[in-house]
Write a protein that holds these residues in place. Structure first.
Motif, short mmCIF file in Angstrom:
data_model
loop_
_atom_site.label_atom_id
_atom_site.label_comp_id
_atom_site.label_asym_id
_atom_site.label_seq_id
_atom_site.Cartn_x
_atom_site.Cartn_y
_atom_site.Cartn_z
N UNK A 1 0.83 -1.21 0.00
CA UNK A 1 0.00 0.00 0.00
C UNK A 1 0.86 1.25 0.00
N UNK A 2 0.26 2.35 -0.40
CA UNK A 2 0.97 3.63 -0.45
C UNK A 2 0.37 4.56 0.60
N UNK A 3 1.19 4.98 1.53
CA UNK A 3 0.74 5.87 2.59
C UNK A 3 1.13 7.31 2.24
N UNK A 4 0.14 8.19 2.24
CA UNK A 4 0.38 9.62 1.99
C UNK A 4 0.19 10.31 3.34
N UNK A 5 1.28 10.82 3.88
CA UNK A 5 1.28 11.34 5.25
C UNK A 5 1.73 12.80 5.26
N UNK B 1 -7.97 6.49 6.08
CA UNK B 1 -8.30 5.34 6.92
C UNK B 1 -7.77 5.52 8.34
N UNK B 2 -8.52 4.99 9.28
CA UNK B 2 -8.03 4.88 10.65
C UNK B 2 -7.46 3.48 10.89
N UNK B 3 -7.23 2.75 9.81
CA UNK B 3 -6.86 1.34 9.93
C UNK B 3 -5.54 1.12 10.67
N UNK C 1 4.25 -7.38 15.00
CA UNK C 1 4.18 -6.49 13.85
C UNK C 1 3.57 -7.17 12.63
N UNK C 2 3.81 -8.46 12.48
CA UNK C 2 3.16 -9.18 11.38
C UNK C 2 1.65 -9.12 11.53
N UNK C 3 1.17 -9.28 12.77
CA UNK C 3 -0.27 -9.21 13.02
C UNK C 3 -0.79 -7.80 12.79
N UNK C 4 0.01 -6.78 13.14
CA UNK C 4 -0.40 -5.40 12.88
C UNK C 4 -0.60 -5.20 11.38
N UNK C 5 0.33 -5.69 10.57
CA UNK C 5 0.20 -5.55 9.12
C UNK C 5 -1.03 -6.26 8.59
N UNK C 6 -1.28 -7.47 9.08
CA UNK C 6 -2.46 -8.22 8.61
C UNK C 6 -3.76 -7.55 9.05
N UNK D 1 -4.40 -4.51 6.84
CA UNK D 1 -4.90 -4.84 5.50
C UNK D 1 -6.34 -5.31 5.54
N UNK D 2 -6.69 -6.08 6.57
CA UNK D 2 -8.07 -6.54 6.68
C UNK D 2 -9.02 -5.35 6.84
N UNK D 3 -8.63 -4.39 7.66
CA UNK D 3 -9.47 -3.20 7.84
C UNK D 3 -9.53 -2.38 6.55
N UNK D 4 -8.40 -2.21 5.90
CA UNK D 4 -8.36 -1.40 4.69
C UNK D 4 -9.18 -2.03 3.57
N UNK D 5 -9.08 -3.32 3.42
CA UNK D 5 -9.76 -3.99 2.31
C UNK D 5 -11.25 -4.19 2.58
N UNK D 6 -11.69 -3.98 3.81
CA UNK D 6 -13.13 -4.01 4.08
C UNK D 6 -13.77 -2.66 3.77
N UNK D 7 -12.91 -1.69 3.46
CA UNK D 7 -13.40 -0.35 3.17
C UNK D 7 -14.16 -0.35 1.86
#
Length: 525
Positions: free
Chosen positions: A277-281, A307-309, A340-345, A348-354
């Motif tokens: 993913x691409x984060x624009x901050x 996103x607040x993901x 951290x692996x769980x944080x990434x997963x 992504x689950x939150x983002x892709x449910x968007x």
């Protein structure tokens, strides 16, 4: 067996007058006598959810739907699922509700609001239209329709809806604020007199803030810049005086982030996703929406919006029970033991449910506040690309001061005072220097001024950093038809322009304390 209509009516009356304790007591009595009465079960769930026991309310409403799958029940269930951050479940509930739509105006408005919360602004419009048709005298329903039309780029429709709202309620502050932001007004055609009259009648509180911003915007449009700034300063000062805020609250968060960077960088990473993913901050109002539109104009990228993901994934990993998503306790707990692996997963689950998620391609997340999570992003998503927008420090301060963010969000409490914004900027700048050292090569710092001065060269550099092939469609970002729900909606539907560069110079006197503070803190201007 069904409960007597009179008992159900009594529960609804209690809910209608806001007597939640009575409503729950009455509904519980009906459910006790008639456990299979769907309406009684639904009303019990409503009473419980509205008193803050949302999970209990969801369970009751889910049971009511099993007994009788009515659209009204599903609309409210979706609303509470969003409150619980269960976006995927809310989307499924809305889909089911489409097959048996609510017959009441509130139900349709609720569906529209949930679609909007999920980022599906086009899908929200028919529901808001129907709510207005069913209840034309409801100002809130008319406002929601106007806002949704603006988000999808129907400026004329939004203006017509806002005009109808203000004809119904001339003092509707949010309606005035929305209308003022739709387009640039002229000396011959504006709402200054109406805004001044509404402001004179408005009581202290959010209405004066909204009307003050609207009036300042229109005064600036017609060339009365000093009056506009004075109006803006008065509106902000009045609101700031009512906030229980000191910069120490944000400073504590920055301190915790800086203090724990070595811990986050040392955490083990197991099973990190390889998605990119691409984060624009960056600081708000520095061009993040513009860059997001450029990226999502590329055929291989879709925008997930703000996103607040990531904040929510880190919060879950921290396991803290504090009421705020970001606080020192949460940062320290996550840095000490997060998987951290769980944080990434989880992210992504939150983002892709968007809503609007696509199976193909990559997505951008333009929540500016993710600059505080850069270490978590870089380690939990090792293939992620991060782009940080940088803008002249004084233009950044001024832009934050001139923009009205979500009033109810405590995240933006710093934005009502020039010196609070300046202090926040100094800490942002210091944190970016820390990321530069800790994450070499991971973050592209893109200058807003450079982007508007040489659009193609900077766009090429942006796409290269993100691992994207060149595509000329990115130069025509203003033709991107995707909805925009940020304050930059009007700006990003225009070609690139330079009128926002060096705007601070018009307000040099008002910014003098900020200039002196930046000089003392080593911020070059």
């Amino acid at each position: 067996m069904k409960a007597e209509p009179a008992r159900i009516a009594a529960v609804r009356r209690a809910l209608g007058r806001g007597d939640l304790a009575a409503a729950e007591s009455l509904a519980a009595g009906v459910v006790g006598a008639f456990p299979d009465d769907a309406e009684a079960r639904f009303l019990l769930g409503m009473a419980r959810a509205e008193t803050g026991r949302v999970s209990a309310g969801v369970a009751d409403i889910t049971r009511a739907i099993a007994l009788e799958p009515r659209g009204e029940y599903r609309a409210q269930l979706a609303r509470f699922q969003v409150m619980l951050r269960q976006d995927g479940a809310a989307a499924e509930t809305l889909s089911a509700a489409e097959a048996a739509l609510p017959e009441d105006a509130l139900g349709r408005d609720t569906m529209g609001c949930v679609y909007a919360r999920l980022g599906e602004h086009a899908a929200s419009v028919p529901h808001f239209r129907e709510a207005v048709r069913l209840a034309p005298g409801n100002a809130s329903f008319r406002y929601n329709l106007a806002a949704a039309l603006n988000f999808i780029g129907d400026v004329a429709g939004a203006a017509a809806a806002a005009d109808a709202l203000l004809a119904l309620d001339p003092d509707h502050a949010r309606g005035h604020h929305l209308l003022a932001g739709l387009r640039k007004v002229t000396a011959e055609r504006n709402h200054v007199a109406a805004l001044e009259a509404a402001l004179a009648r408005a009581p202290a509180g959010d209405a004066r803030l909204l009307l003050g911003y609207a009036l300042a915007k229109e005064l600036e449009d017609i060339g009365r810049e000093q009056e506009a700034f004075a109006q803006l300063a008065a509106a902000n000062a009045g609101h700031r005086a009512r906030l229980p805020y000191t910069f120490a609250r944000d400073a504590a968060n920055f301190d915790a982030i800086e203090r724990t960077v070595p811990q986050v960088m040392a955490l083990p990473v197991r099973g990190a996703p390889q998605d990119a993913p691409i984060f624009v901050i960056g600081m708000p109002r520095t061009g993040t929406t513009l860059v997001d539109r450029i990226l999502s104009s590329h055929p291989d990228v879709w925008s997930a919006g703000e996103l607040q993901a990531m904040p929510l994934a880190v919060k879950r990993a921290a396991g803290t029970q504090s009421r705020t998503v970001l606080d020192a306790e949460t940062v320290e707990a996550a840095a000490a033991s997060a998987d951290l692996g769980a944080v990434g997963r989880d992210y992504l689950a939150r983002a892709r449910s968007h809503a609007g998620a696509r199976e193909d391609g990559r997505f951008s997340d333009k929540f500016p506040g993710n600059f505080q999570y850069a270490a978590f992003i870089a380690r939990a998503l090792p293939q992620a690309r991060i782009v940080c927008l940088r803008r002249h420090p004084l233009d950044t301060v001024l832009a934050n001061f001139r923009n009205l963010f979500a009033i109810s969000s405590r995240y933006y409490d710093y934005s009502y005072d020039l010196m609070d914004i300046a202090r926040y900027y100094v800490r942002f700048d210091r944190l970016m220097a820390l990321w530069r050292a800790a994450l070499p090569g991971r973050i592209l710092e893109l200058r807003y001024e450079a982007l508007v001065a040489d659009q193609e060269a900077q766009t090429r550099a942006l796409l290269a950093h993100c691992g994207l092939a060149w595509d000329a469609a990115c130069l025509d970002f203003h033709r991107n038809a995707a909805p925009v729900s940020t304050p930059s909606a009007a700006q990003v539907r225009r070609p690139m322009y330079t009128t926002s560069v060096a705007r601070w110079e018009r307000h040099r006197d008002a910014l003098a304390p900020v200039i002196a503070y930046f000089a003392a803190e080593g911020i070059a201007i």
